[in-house]
Design a protein around this motif. Structure first.
Motif, PDB file in Angstrom:
ATOM      1  N   SER A 167       1.070  -0.741   0.113  1.00 20.69           N
ATOM      2  CA  SER A 167       0.085  -0.264  -0.213  1.00 20.69           C
ATOM      3  C   SER A 167       0.645   1.201   0.003  1.00 20.69           C
ATOM      4  CB  SER A 167      -0.605  -0.424   1.192  1.00 20.69           C
ATOM      5  OG  SER A 167      -0.105  -0.029   2.382  1.00 20.69           O
ATOM      6  N   ALA A 168       0.437   2.113  -0.971  1.00 23.02           N
ATOM      7  CA  ALA A 168       1.009   3.684  -0.766  1.00 23.02           C
ATOM      8  C   ALA A 168       0.387   4.433  -0.158  1.00 23.02           C
ATOM      9  CB  ALA A 168       2.062   3.119  -1.928  1.00 23.02           C
ATOM     10  N   TYR A 169       0.785   5.648   0.195  1.00 22.98           N
ATOM     11  CA  TYR A 169       0.524   7.299  -0.306  1.00 22.98           C
ATOM     12  C   TYR A 169       1.580   8.097  -0.846  1.00 22.98           C
ATOM     13  CZ  TYR A 169      -0.144  11.628   1.535  1.00 22.98           C
ATOM     14  OH  TYR A 169      -0.973  13.640   1.961  1.00 22.98           O
ATOM     15  N   TYR A 170       0.417   9.095  -1.838  1.00 21.65           N
ATOM     16  CA  TYR A 170       1.318  10.524  -2.328  1.00 21.65           C
ATOM     17  C   TYR A 170       0.356  11.947  -1.986  1.00 21.65           C
ATOM     18  CZ  TYR A 170       2.595   6.567  -5.860  1.00 21.65           C
ATOM     19  OH  TYR A 170       2.971   4.693  -6.103  1.00 21.65           O
ATOM     20  N   ALA A 171       1.250  12.502  -1.525  1.00 25.38           N
ATOM     21  CA  ALA A 171       0.823  13.446  -1.318  1.00 25.38           C
ATOM     22  C   ALA A 171       0.636  14.140  -3.095  1.00 25.38           C
ATOM     23  CB  ALA A 171       1.938  14.598  -1.666  1.00 25.38           C
ATOM     24  N   ASP A 172      -0.367  15.016  -2.615  1.00 27.08           N
ATOM     25  CA  ASP A 172      -1.497  15.788  -4.026  1.00 27.08           C
ATOM     26  C   ASP A 172      -0.435  16.368  -5.183  1.00 27.08           C
ATOM     27  OD1 ASP A 172      -4.091  17.099  -1.809  1.00 27.08           O
ATOM     28  OD2 ASP A 172      -4.099  14.838  -2.757  1.00 27.08           O
ATOM     29  N   SER A 173       0.203  16.569  -4.416  1.00 29.62           N
ATOM     30  CA  SER A 173       1.179  17.291  -5.346  1.00 29.62           C
ATOM     31  C   SER A 173       2.352  16.827  -6.486  1.00 29.62           C
ATOM     32  CB  SER A 173       2.244  18.766  -4.721  1.00 29.62           C
ATOM     33  OG  SER A 173       3.165  17.464  -3.626  1.00 29.62           O
ATOM     34  N   VAL A 174       1.889  15.895  -6.097  1.00 32.61           N
ATOM     35  CA  VAL A 174       2.869  14.645  -7.451  1.00 32.61           C
ATOM     36  C   VAL A 174       2.143  13.227  -7.261  1.00 32.61           C
ATOM     37  CG1 VAL A 174       4.955  14.959  -6.186  1.00 32.61           C
ATOM     38  CG2 VAL A 174       3.426  12.835  -5.324  1.00 32.61           C
ATOM     39  N   LYS A 175       0.328  13.208  -6.683  1.00 33.70           N
ATOM     40  CA  LYS A 175      -0.230  12.170  -7.148  1.00 33.70           C
ATOM     41  C   LYS A 175      -0.547  12.333  -9.389  1.00 33.70           C
ATOM     42  CE  LYS A 175      -2.887  11.879  -4.416  1.00 33.70           C
ATOM     43  NZ  LYS A 175      -4.847  11.561  -3.153  1.00 33.70           N
ATOM     44  N   GLY A 176      -0.818  11.137  -9.387  1.00 30.17           N
ATOM     45  CA  GLY A 176      -0.837  10.506 -11.256  1.00 30.17           C
ATOM     46  C   GLY A 176       0.814  11.268 -11.856  1.00 30.17           C
ATOM     47  N   ARG A 177       1.953  11.740 -11.275  1.00 33.52           N
ATOM     48  CA  ARG A 177       3.157  11.805 -12.370  1.00 33.52           C
ATOM     49  C   ARG A 177       4.199  10.248 -11.374  1.00 33.52           C
ATOM     50  NH1 ARG A 177       5.491  16.383 -11.377  1.00 33.52           N
ATOM     51  NH2 ARG A 177       4.498  16.961  -9.579  1.00 33.52           N
ATOM     52  N   PHE A 178       4.219  10.673  -9.800  1.00 34.50           N
ATOM     53  CA  PHE A 178       4.723   9.905  -9.090  1.00 34.50           C
ATOM     54  C   PHE A 178       4.347   8.318  -9.129  1.00 34.50           C
ATOM     55  CE2 PHE A 178       7.765  13.566  -7.404  1.00 34.50           C
ATOM     56  CZ  PHE A 178       8.076  13.705  -8.647  1.00 34.50           C
ATOM     57  N   THR A 179       5.293   7.397  -8.939  1.00 28.69           N
ATOM     58  CA  THR A 179       4.975   5.799  -8.583  1.00 28.69           C
ATOM     59  C   THR A 179       6.049   5.309  -7.934  1.00 28.69           C
ATOM     60  OG1 THR A 179       3.605   5.826 -10.836  1.00 28.69           O
ATOM     61  CG2 THR A 179       4.538   3.764  -9.126  1.00 28.69           C
ATOM     62  N   ILE A 180       5.711   4.561  -6.933  1.00 27.74           N
ATOM     63  CA  ILE A 180       6.560   4.270  -5.724  1.00 27.74           C
ATOM     64  C   ILE A 180       6.200   3.065  -6.023  1.00 27.74           C
ATOM     65  CG2 ILE A 180       5.574   4.681  -3.427  1.00 27.74           C
ATOM     66  CD1 ILE A 180       7.389   5.039  -2.286  1.00 27.74           C
ATOM     67  N   SER A 181       7.667   2.117  -6.041  1.00 23.13           N
ATOM     68  CA  SER A 181       7.216   0.435  -5.615  1.00 23.13           C
ATOM     69  C   SER A 181       8.507  -0.108  -4.887  1.00 23.13           C
ATOM     70  CB  SER A 181       7.512   0.310  -7.433  1.00 23.13           C
ATOM     71  OG  SER A 181       8.699   0.601  -7.690  1.00 23.13           O
ATOM     72  N   GLY A 182       8.203  -1.151  -4.515  1.00 24.10           N
ATOM     73  CA  GLY A 182       9.650  -1.703  -4.160  1.00 24.10           C
ATOM     74  C   GLY A 182      10.153  -3.907  -5.032  1.00 24.10           C
ATOM     75  N   ASP A 183      11.309  -2.998  -4.476  1.00 23.40           N
ATOM     76  CA  ASP A 183      11.637  -4.854  -5.144  1.00 23.40           C
ATOM     77  C   ASP A 183      12.465  -5.694  -3.688  1.00 23.40           C
ATOM     78  OD1 ASP A 183      13.175  -6.767  -6.349  1.00 23.40           O
ATOM     79  OD2 ASP A 183      13.515  -5.286  -8.006  1.00 23.40           O
ATOM     80  N   GLY A 184      11.682  -6.577  -3.399  1.00 27.72           N
ATOM     81  CA  GLY A 184      12.253  -7.727  -2.340  1.00 27.72           C
ATOM     82  C   GLY A 184      13.450  -8.027  -2.897  1.00 27.72           C
ATOM     83  N   ALA A 185      13.622  -8.294  -4.074  1.00 23.88           N
ATOM     84  CA  ALA A 185      14.936  -8.926  -4.286  1.00 23.88           C
ATOM     85  C   ALA A 185      16.165  -8.013  -3.636  1.00 23.88           C
ATOM     86  CB  ALA A 185      14.767  -9.992  -5.315  1.00 23.88           C
ATOM     87  N   LYS A 186      15.959  -7.004  -4.120  1.00 27.86           N
ATOM     88  CA  LYS A 186      17.185  -6.336  -4.193  1.00 27.86           C
ATOM     89  C   LYS A 186      17.304  -5.286  -2.569  1.00 27.86           C
ATOM     90  CE  LYS A 186      17.714  -6.135  -9.711  1.00 27.86           C
ATOM     91  NZ  LYS A 186      17.369  -4.881 -10.370  1.00 27.86           N
ATOM     92  N   ASN A 187      16.226  -5.596  -2.045  1.00 25.10           N
ATOM     93  CA  ASN A 187      16.061  -4.746  -0.996  1.00 25.10           C
ATOM     94  C   ASN A 187      15.837  -3.125  -1.764  1.00 25.10           C
ATOM     95  OD1 ASN A 187      15.197  -6.025   1.589  1.00 25.10           O
ATOM     96  ND2 ASN A 187      17.122  -4.650   2.095  1.00 25.10           N
TER      97      ASN A 187
END
Length: 132
Positions: free
Chosen positions: A57-77
């Motif tokens: 689950s993720a949260y985005y500030a309104d100023s970046v919503k729709g432009r920024f994407t956060i993601s995690g790669d567990g294999a690469k930590n």
């Protein structure tokens, strides 16, 4: 001791893209929430996007919503921040911060903490400059 190492910043024209990376060293990141925080010159550090590395689950500030994407790669930590359609107001030093999942009520609350998580565990930061 957990260490956070940011990379991927640079100079980009308005409308361009960058991908930031935050490598977590020392522990598996699935017990943490990781967030990206931005500090512009003369301003306080503010939460941009935060992710729960256990359920995604993720949260985005309104100023970046729709432009920024956060993601995690567990294999690469590693947690990434894909930044598209960059604007001059995105300029600043980007830091990643973390907290144990059991210490926060939600990733939104972690991102909205004034100045970010109070544990003082920050990376060295990476500079992003958006300018023509």
């Amino acid at each position: 001791q957990v260490q956070l190492v940011e990379s991927g910043g640079g100079l980009v024209q308005p409308g361009g893209s960058l991908r930031l990376a935050c490598e977590v060293i020392g522990f598996k990141m699935d017990i943490y929430a990781i967030g990206w925080f931005r500090q512009a010159p003369g301003k306080e550090r503010e939460g941009i996007s935060c992710i729960n590395n256990s359920d995604g689950s993720a949260y985005y500030a309104d100023s970046v919503k729709g432009r920024f994407t956060i993601s995690g790669d567990g294999a690469k930590n590693t947690v990434y921040l894909q930044m598209d359609s960059l604007k001059p107001e995105d300029t600043g030093t980007y830091y990643c911060g973390m907290d144990y999942l059991f210490l926060i009520s939600s990733v939104k609350d972690m991102c909205l903490m004034p100045g970010g998580p109070p544990n003082g565990n920050w990376g060295q930061g990476t500079q992003v400059t958006v300018s023509s």
